[in-house]
Structures are given as C-alpha cells and as structure tokens.
Motif scaffolding. Structure first.
Motif: not given
Length: 224
Positions: A3-4, A41-45, A50-51
């Motif tokens: 998705l990203w 934290t990796n998923a948040m990063d 992407m944002i």
C-alpha cells in the motif's frame, strides 16, 4: 508494504489536490495508542516515511482521540491525509471521529467546504468557548498540525499562519459543534423539567442521578 508503494506511485504521478483516508492499521506515534503491548516502531517509521514522501498532512480532527478499540487497547488506526494542494484549495476541510456502534472502528466524517471570500467577516473570540469541555482539545489539535505550505517557517510569520488557520477552525466549530448557546439552554431547561417529572413519579437513585446531571449541564450552559 504494498500500500505504501502504491501511494508513493500515485503521489508522483498526480497533479492537483488529493487525499486518502481509511483504516491504515498502523499508528503514527506511541501517543496514538493506549494499552496492549508496545507498538512496532519499524512499522510506524515506514508509515511516517510514506506520509513524508507523499507530502501528505494530517490536519487534525474533532472527537475521540482513538478510532479503534478492543478490550483494553485503544488506537488511532483510521485517518484522512491531504496533500498541500488540497489544503490550499479546501482550507475549510474538517475531519470528525464519530461514535462506534457495532464495529470496533469509529466512522470518519470528512466535511469539505469551499471558502467564499465575498462572505468573509470579522472574527470574534467568545470567552464562553473556554467553558466547553472540547475547547482545549480543538486548540491543541489545530495548533500542532503542520503549517502550510512551509512547516519550517518561523517567528511572526509562523504565528500568523497558525492564528489564521485556527480562526477558520473555530468559526466552523462554533457553528457546528458549540451551536447557539440560547437554544442549548432552552433544550437543557426542557430536559431538566422532563427528568424532574420522571423523578417525581419514581424517586429512585438512577432517576435522581439523571436529574442532577441535567441540572449540572444547565448550570454549565448558563455559565457560558
């Protein structure tokens, strides 16, 4: 994440305003989660990268700080993100987190309004706003959002940009959430009368509690 990658590809191939919203199944930082195990934290990063790469902005919201709940875990998994062109063309856009019903996700209401320059009028701050339970949250969310178009701007120019945006937000909030104080008082008075009559016919503790809450609400409105 697929998705990203798709969003990055979309952002690089489109000109003009666009937004994306829904359940991203990830939080942007630890403050968007209460309870449960520590977040990934990796998923948040990856999400925040992407944002940034897509030049998207989170403009804030009205309502509960969390959009998903299961047992003792609350998270803000659902959101709307906007590019700079969208913010410029639709500065009166607002996002509201509605109440959950059968789903464990809160519905998100996106309101889009085009500013009519010919109908502009003077902004007046109302002291009674400060007595509303949601007022501080409205200020905090709006003030912490990135400044368009350059979030690195400093000094008085940054202050002017934030005050200008906050002014539009408070106008919308006053009209749609705070509403007419005199109508609110009238409705609250009717509610107190109705609950008083119910308590008169059935003087149990639950009905008394409802009457007291209604009277406290009326008192707060009169104070405003």
């Amino acid at each position: 994440m697929t998705l990203w990658d798709q969003l990055n590809s979309f952002a690089s191939n489109i000109n003009g305003p666009w937004c994306v919203g829904g359940d991203f199944n990830i939080i942007s930082n630890v403050s968007k989660r209460v309870g449960g195990n520590p977040p990934n934290t990796n998923a948040m990063d990856d999400f925040n990268t992407m944002i940034n790469d897509c030049n998207l902005n989170d403009i804030g919201f009205f309502g509960s700080p969390f959009t998903w709940n299961r047992a003792n875990l609350w998270q803000r998994l659902d959101r709307c993100l906007f590019n700079n062109e969208w913010i410029a063309d639709f500065a009166m856009t607002n996002v509201e987190h509605l109440s959950r019903t059968l789903s464990d996700h809160s519905p998100i209401l996106l309101k889009i309004n085009k500013i009519n320059i010919s109908c502009s009028y003077a902004f007046r701050f109302q002291n009674m706003w400060m007595h509303h339970t949601d007022f501080k949250n409205i200020i905090n969310v709006n003030w912490s959002a990135p400044v368009f178009p350059d979030n690195n701007v400093n000094g008085m120019l940054r202050l002017w940009a934030k005050l200008s945006r906050l002014k539009q937000c408070l106008r919308w909030w006053n009209k749609n959430i705070f509403k007419n104080i005199f109508s609110n008082i009238k409705d609250a008075e009717i509610n107190v009368t109705d609950l008083d009559n119910i308590y008169l016919n059935n003087s149990d503790s639950d009905n008394l509690s409802c009457v007291n809450k209604a009277k406290e609400n009326l008192f707060q409105l009169q104070l405003q």
